[in-house]
Structure formats: C-alpha cells, structure tokens
Design a protein around this motif. Structure first.
Motif, short mmCIF file in Angstrom:
data_model
loop_
_atom_site.label_atom_id
_atom_site.label_comp_id
_atom_site.label_asym_id
_atom_site.label_seq_id
_atom_site.Cartn_x
_atom_site.Cartn_y
_atom_site.Cartn_z
N UNK A 651 1.02 -1.37 -0.25
CA UNK A 651 0.09 -0.13 -0.32
C UNK A 651 0.86 0.83 0.32
N UNK A 652 0.40 2.14 -0.34
CA UNK A 652 0.90 2.79 -0.71
C UNK A 652 0.03 4.44 -0.62
N UNK A 653 0.49 5.39 0.65
CA UNK A 653 -0.41 6.87 0.58
C UNK A 653 0.61 8.28 0.78
N UNK A 654 -0.35 9.02 0.05
CA UNK A 654 -0.05 10.36 -0.23
C UNK A 654 -0.65 11.44 0.41
N UNK A 655 -0.37 12.59 1.35
CA UNK A 655 -1.36 12.94 1.60
C UNK A 655 -0.40 14.55 2.26
N UNK A 656 -1.74 15.22 1.93
CA UNK A 656 -0.74 17.23 1.45
C UNK A 656 -1.93 17.60 1.78
N UNK A 657 -1.79 19.35 2.15
CA UNK A 657 -3.49 19.68 2.14
C UNK A 657 -4.38 19.85 1.39
N UNK A 658 -3.83 19.58 -0.09
CA UNK A 658 -4.67 19.79 -1.42
C UNK A 658 -4.82 18.36 -1.76
N UNK A 659 -3.70 17.73 -1.23
CA UNK A 659 -4.18 15.83 -2.22
C UNK A 659 -3.95 14.87 -1.13
N UNK A 660 -5.01 13.95 -1.90
CA UNK A 660 -4.55 13.11 -0.77
C UNK A 660 -5.03 11.47 -2.07
N UNK A 661 -3.52 10.31 -1.65
CA UNK A 661 -4.09 9.61 -2.87
C UNK A 661 -3.38 8.08 -1.95
N UNK A 662 -3.87 7.57 -2.28
CA UNK A 662 -3.97 6.34 -2.12
C UNK A 662 -4.22 4.85 -3.28
N UNK A 663 -2.90 3.71 -3.26
CA UNK A 663 -2.94 2.58 -3.94
C UNK A 663 -2.46 1.43 -3.20
N UNK A 664 -3.34 0.34 -3.31
CA UNK A 664 -3.16 -0.91 -2.82
C UNK A 664 -2.96 -1.87 -3.97
N UNK A 665 -2.30 -2.65 -3.04
CA UNK A 665 -3.13 -3.95 -4.60
C UNK A 665 -2.41 -5.36 -3.54
N UNK A 666 -2.96 -6.61 -3.29
CA UNK A 666 -3.12 -7.68 -2.37
C UNK A 666 -3.34 -9.05 -2.94
N UNK A 667 -2.57 -10.21 -3.31
CA UNK A 667 -2.32 -10.95 -3.66
C UNK A 667 -3.08 -12.14 -2.39
#
Length: 819
Positions: A651-667
């Motif tokens: 999983x990857x998360x990027x958080x700032x005042x204007x942007x929130x982004x997440x992506x994940x992979x599970x097997x």
C-alpha cells in the motif's frame, strides 16, 4: 514538574510518564481539524511522545515551548487487546504485524452509512461480497477469512465494538447493519494477535466509537439518489468540564436495485463520559431496528433477461438489537493502569425464506405428499400432528416452502485488564494481562410452511406446516436453547531491546463451553467443551527513522458454533440455519499465521508519503466448511482437514493539504491441503460428487485485488475525487475441484465531489459504478430441475450457475450542515 503536552497547538492533554519518556494523552479532537487532518491522524487514537528532556526545568518562553514541540514525535497507538478505551495499545512502530486502519474522515468521504464500503476502499486485503443480495448485509472478507451475517458461513474474523465482541452467540455471525456508522471514530484490522480471542483466525476488526471528549459540535447529513435511496444522520457531542455527552441517530430507506430488495435502517448510539486526571469512565448504549429484502443469488439465465431478477422469494430479515456497555480506566500509579468493562446485549432476528421443496406428490399415491420422492422409497410428509399429509395442490402446481426462523440471543460479559509500563532491566517495557468472560443464551426456532411457486418465483403459503418427515431427514419444527460460555486469559509484553529493536510475546488461553437443549424432544441435546492456549511472538526493527521492519508468528482457534454442532453429519443433513438434528461433534479450528514486512513514512515537498509491503501465510488445521448434501437445499458442516491462505499486501499513501492519494495491491492464494470428496451441483460432478485434490483453490476467494483513490482540493472550498477497485476471478462455491469456468473478475470506478458553501453548509455528490459495469461478487451452483424456468416456457434451466449481481450505476447527492 510534570511535562507539558502539545498537539496541533493545543494544550491540556494528560501526561503518562514511562521511564524517561513522557506520553501525552490527547483529549478532545476538534471535529473540523479531524476532518482536514492527514489520513494517519484520522485513523489511530493519537498520543504524542515528547523527546527526553535535556534539562529538568520546563521551558519558560513561548519560543522555547515551540522549539520543544518541534522536537516531539507523534506516536500512533494500535490496539493490542479488545479494550473499550481509546488510546489503549502500543506504539504502532512496535506492532509486529501489518497495520490496517481507517478513521472518521475516511468513512465520511465515502458518503456511505455502511462501514464495509470504507474498509473495502482502504484496507488492501479486504473485499466485500453481497452473498445475501443486499449491500447492507455484506460479507467482509480479509485475507480469505470472512465475517458474514449469513448463518452457516464459517466465520474467521472476530469483531469488536468498543471492546465488546459482536459476533452473535448462535452462529458467530456479524450483522454489520447494526453498527451506527456515523458514530465510528476509527476501525483497525488487527492481525498476529491471539488476545482478540475466538474466531480471530485471520484477524480481528476493532471498532472504536466517538464520545463527547473527542467529538465537539453537531452535524446533520442528508443524502438521496438512485433506487429510492434516502438517508440521514445526525450527531452531537459536547464536553462540559469533566463530563461529556455524545449521540448519533441514523436512518436509511432504499428500494434496492433488485426486486424485493427494500431496506429500512434505524440506528441510535449514545455515550456519557466522565474523566479526571487519572481516570475515565463511559456508559454507552445503542439500539437498532432494521429490515431487509435479502434476494441472494439468482440463476444467470434470469439475469440475462433482467438484472434485477430474483429467485424464490420472499427472503427477508428483521434484525433488532439493544446493548449497554459500562467501561472505565484508572491510572492506579504512574506506571499501572487498570481498565475494565461490563456489558449486556440483546439480539433478535426473524427470517422468512421462500425455497424449492423436496416435498412432492407420492409416486404410489398422488393424493398424498412424500418427502424426497425421487429417492426410493420416499418418506411420508407429515404435518405437525405427525399424520401423513394429503395432497391439496393441483397437478400443475410447482411446490415450494417458506422457511421461517427466529433467533433470540442475550449475551453478557465482562473484561478486566492491567497494564504496566515500568522499565525492565533498564529498558522500556509494556506488560499487559487481562481476562474476559462472555455468556450467551439463545432461543432458536424454525418452521416450514408448504406453498406454491408462481411464475414470478414468489412462494405463496398454504397454511400447511411440515412436521417430522421420517429418518434420516427431518424438516419438522425446531425449538432449541443454546448456551455459550467463553472465558479467556491473556498476557502480552513488548520489550525494547534497544531504541530501535523491540520484541513482543505472549498468548491467550481460551475455554469454550457450548450446551444444547432440545425443547421439543431430545435429539439436539448435547454438551461440548473446547480449550486451547494460543501463543504469539514478534519483533520490529527501526532500520532508519523512516523505515521499520516487522515479523511475527501467532496462533488462534475457533470453537464450533451451536449451529455447526447441531448440523454436522453428511448422512443426516439439515436445511442449514433452519432445521437441526443431532450430529457427531466437530473439532475446533486452529490457525497458525506467520507474517513479515516493511513500512515507513517520508516527508516530501508535495506531502507525507506512507507505504508498507508485507507477506503472510495462515494455515488452518481441521478447518470447518459448509458442504452441500446430495439432497438439494440441504447441507452439513464438516472438518475438511488443512487449508492455507497466503499472499502479499502492498500500500502507498500520499497526503498533503490539497491532495490525498492511495493505491494498494493484495494477492490472496487460498488452497486445500488435503484431499476430500464433497457433493456438488457442479456440471463436472460425477453422481453428484466432486473430488478435491491438495492444491485446489478454495472457492469464493479472488486471488488479486487492486485499489486506487484520489482526493484533490481544486480550491479551498471545492474538492473532487475518485476511486477504483479491480478484483480478480474466483471459483464458484461448489467448484472445490476447480474444473468449471471461474466467476469473472471485475473493475469498478466511482467519482465524488464536494463544495463548502460556507462555514456551516456543504453540498456533495457521488456517482458509483460510473461505467455501469455489470458484474457479480459471488457465485454458486443450483439444481436446475428444482423450479422451472418460467421465462422460457416452463422448461428446465440449462445453466447451473447462480450469482449475486452487483449494483448498477447510481447517482447520489447530499447536504451536510455542521454547527
């Protein structure tokens, strides 16, 4: 002097001293700040660690105080046991397992009053399926283990709300519809920890609720849209000196996207709290009254004609619950904390389920009714008085039956836990010991009414109720009293070998007693006990300030439920969840899990980057599955040897005042490890039997899950976002031999936007399933000769596949007011 706490510029937090380290226990979190905080700070009950002071004297100037604040690092607490107190747990950097959590802000962004939607978005290993055909009663599957509202589903997750186990007493089922979503503060998915007791084979879902100390102000939120949806929630919290109050009220009306799938939800949750510098007490209560149309799987031949089709209705659920929980926490000394709770929960469920029937005119005398007449010889179909039933139905009638069940459970329990933070051999150490006791008493009843199935697949009752129909099958009325008593004793310790390296160890002893009392005869009488000690060990190493490695091993067990124990003989199958008979005992399931991985955070120019990657392997011994009988509509529970679930999560998360982004992979790779033969309606079955070989994949567990989401603030007032879900193919239930074509994978895209009109009002909208993808989340097989295909002139169905169709494209808009 006691050190001073700061968090986000706020003063007044309570301080707990552990050796040379001061922990600041943050009190109330302002609602507006919480909604704009980073995803991490929303998720975990935050405490903040003040770096060891270089001087015993406190800072005198405001500038010095700001400098001290910059030297503090924030520590997020992760639960180590199912306690009701927010903040009970350990530093997340010392958790020897994957960390999965969501907070109130993430829940609010979904616009849903169903917590399952947020968990599916945010937790890599979680997917949901509409086994019941109603989105408010989902199966939540984590790493191939399930927490489901469907009676007869082998449950592999323990679920707690404010420290109270809410797996229902009779079948360990989890009714997600009873949890008031607006009142949730955080949800953590805990692994590698036997302290969470029975059913935590794959882990535990720990739900913490809001109170007046951490939620201030009020909010009214109303939304409406497709399929007749209208929902509204209201919540209010206030703190007056040492006293707090909080309340939340929710209501939903939804017509559903399939015939006969209406939903009505009414939920209330309230909390009253009191605290001092050294103690905190809460009384929280809740009630809910929910009604559902549970439309279940439908033959694919019907879906090809109409996506909203249903098969053999009515299928309805009426769920009611009332509960109260009294909890408290006292700092006895600077290093000893005692906390405990006492609770009571009353649950009632009524189900109505229209089905095909094995009752039909006798071959020897069509004026009488027989059971399973296709077999030789068929057994007489008897009424409640034991007399064989005459056949009152015309020759052209298609017979069915309406199965009704009533479950009334009252559970009580108590938990007591002590935590010590004294140093050990000059090193920081946290020791926890606790015990819990839960007692459940259930009255279960079932009946079957004969009827006829119309061309719309609606079963109409005739007023004729079935009684005992002869050995070895019985579909007569059931009246059963089941008593569960679960006792647990656990101890956990986390020891800092160095500033970077920590080890954890401990375990829990579980004792389960299940007693069955037949209130009609004696067939169901039985007494069963199960006990086991489950150990755990793990460690974390902080390679750099931004990178942590972890590894751990744990064991967990699940005792068979009263429902499973009363239906476990393949020679004497039952209508699962309805008609129970005396059966051989089952063995408890034991799961052994090992997991390891890395996680970290890094401050970038564009925001805070958080990431994690890990692998796990869970092996179940004496796993219990619900298996179909050769008789259509009947089944039984059986130990099937060993199974294994293993995989990776990233999983990857990027958080700032204007942007929130997440992506994940599970097997998730789930397989049988032992050979077995089972009955099946699979087209590849030979004489109704399929052969399962070691290495065959377990059905209904997709191998791949990919998730992505983004939120972007175009302006301070206007925000837009979207999310996507990709789920791989899965085998149909009944295809344990992996011979049939798989249920196709699917991808779903959703969009949402919000505009803050002023300080008080916000309008928002969302579009679910933007591209109107037609897909199914669950598939099984059925007997094609049970009921004619009325859409094809009454001929038999030719395709044995039956699936649960997902919701088509839907539009929603809402207005939220905060004050």
């Amino acid at each position: 002097m006691r050190p001073v706490c700061r968090w986000g510029g706020h003063m007044g937090a309570r301080v707990l001293v552990i050796g040379t380290i001061s922990l600041c226990l943050i009190p109330a979190i302002d609602r507006a700040e919480a909604q704009t905080a980073s995803s991490d700070s929303e998720v975990l009950p935050a405490i903040e660690v003040v770096a060891p002071a270089t001087s015993a004297k406190p800072a005198r100037s405001r500038g010095a105080a700001r400098a001290a604040t910059r030297n503090m690092r924030r520590v997020y607490v992760y639960p180590t046991a199912p306690t009701p107190t927010v903040g009970s747990g350990t530093d997340v950097d010392k958790v020897a397992a994957a960390v999965n959590a969501v907070g109130a802000g993430q829940i609010a962004r979904t616009g849903s009053l169903n917590i399952a939607d947020t968990l599916q978005q945010q937790v890599p290993g979680i997917i949901i399926s509409d086994t019941t055909g109603n989105s408010f009663q989902p199966d939540i599957q984590f790493r191939g283990f399930v927490a489901s509202p469907v009676a007869g589903t082998p449950q592999g997750l323990a679920v707690y709300q404010n420290g109270v186990r809410i797996n229902e007493a009779f079948g360990d089922t989890v009714n997600w519809d009873l949890i008031p979503t607006a009142a949730i503060r955080s949800v953590t998915v805990v692994t590698n920890n036997p302290a969470f007791g029975l059913n935590a084979l794959g882990g535990a879902v720990n739900v913490q609720m809001k109170d007046g100390f951490n939620y201030h102000g009020g909010e009214i939120n109303t939304m409406g849209g497709s399929f007749g949806r209208i929902q509204s929630s209201a919540q209010y919290g206030k703190q007056i000196d040492n006293v707090s109050v909080y309340g939340a009220l929710e209501g939903v009306r939804d017509n559903g996207y399939r015939n006969f799938s209406e939903s009505a939800i009414r939920r209330f949750y309230g909390d009253v709290g009191y605290r001092t510098d050294s103690s905190e007490f809460h009384l929280n209560v809740g009630v809910a009254k929910n009604n559902f149309g549970a439309t279940a799987a439908v033959p694919v031949e019907l879906l090809q004609k109409y996506w909203g089709a249903t098969y053999t209705t009515p299928q309805t659920h009426d769920n009611r619950v009332a509960y109260a929980n009294l909890s408290g926490k006292v700092d006895v000394t600077p290093t000893w904390t005692i906390e405990g709770s006492a609770r009571v929960r009353a649950f009632r469920q009524k189900t109505v389920d229209g089905n095909p029937t094995e009752t039909e005119p006798c071959a020897a005398d069509a004026g009488l009714l027989c059971f399973n007449e296709d077999a030789a010889p068929g057994a007489p179909a008897n009424g409640l008085n034991g007399v064989q039933l005459a056949n009152p139905f015309p020759d052209t009638a298609v017979l069915g039956q309406i199965d009704r069940t009533t479950t009334r459970s009252t559970t009580t329990g108590a938990t007591l836990q002590a935590t010590n933070t004294d140093q050990l051999f000059g090193h920081n150490n946290q020791f926890m010991v606790g015990t819990s006791f839960d007692s459940g008493v259930t009255r279960f009843g079932a009946s079957a009414e004969l009827g006829t199935i119309g061309p719309n697949y609606v079963v109409s009752g005739s007023g004729i109720f079935l009684g005992p129909s002869g050995a070895p099958i019985s579909i007569g009325p059931v009246s059963l009293r089941a008593t569960n008593r679960y006792t647990g004793l656990y101890a956990l310790d986390t020891f800092d070998v160095t500033d970077k390296f920590s080890i954890s160890g401990g375990g829990r002893f579980n004792f389960a007693s299940v007693n069955l009392q037949d209130l009609i005869g004696t067939d169901l009488n039985g007494s069963h006990t199960f006990s086991r000690f489950n150990p755990m060990i793990g460690g974390t190493y902080k390679i750099t300030p931004e990178l942590t490695a972890y590894a751990g091993y744990s064991e967990a067990n699940r005792a068979p439920t009263p429902l499973e124990l009363a239906c476990a003989d393949p020679a004497r199958p039952c209508i699962i969840g309805a008609f129970l008979i005396a059966d051989p005992p089952l063995k408890q399931v034991v799961s052994r899990t090992v997991e390891a991985g890395f996680r970290g955070t890094r401050e970038l120019n564009i925001g805070t980057l958080g990431w994690k990657v890990g692998a796990f392997r869970a092996t179940n011994a004496d796993d219990i599955l619900a298996l179909p009988s050769e008789l259509p509509g009947f089944g039984y529970f059986q130990n099937v040897g060993s199974t294994r679930r293993q995989g990776i999560e990233a999983q990857l998360n990027l958080t700032s005042k204007t942007l929130q982004l997440y992506a994940s992979y599970a097997l998730v790779d789930a397989r049988f490890l032992d050979a077995l033969q089972v009955n099946s309606h699979s087209p590849f079955a030979v004489d109704g039997i399929i052969q399962v070989l070691p290495g065959n994949r377990i059905p209904a567990i997709p191998r791949n899950r990919v998730k992505f989401g983004i939120d972007y603030s175009v302006t301070e007032a206007f925000k837009i976002g979207g999310d996507a879900l990709f789920v791989g193919s899965q085998y149909f239930v009944g295809d344990e031999s992996n011979q049939a074509a798989r249920l196709p994978g699917y991808s779903v895209f959703n969009l949402h936007a919000a505009y803050q009109i002023n300080k008080m009002f916000q309008i928002y909208g969302r579009v679910d399933n933007v591209f109107d993808k037609r897909y199914a989340t669950y598939g099984t097989f059925f007997d094609t000769s049970d009921v004619p295909n009325f859409t094809n002139g009454g001929a038999d169905f030719t395709d044995p596949r039956s699936v649960s169709p997902a919701r088509p494209r839907a539009f929603y808009a809402g207005l939220k007011a905060t004050f």
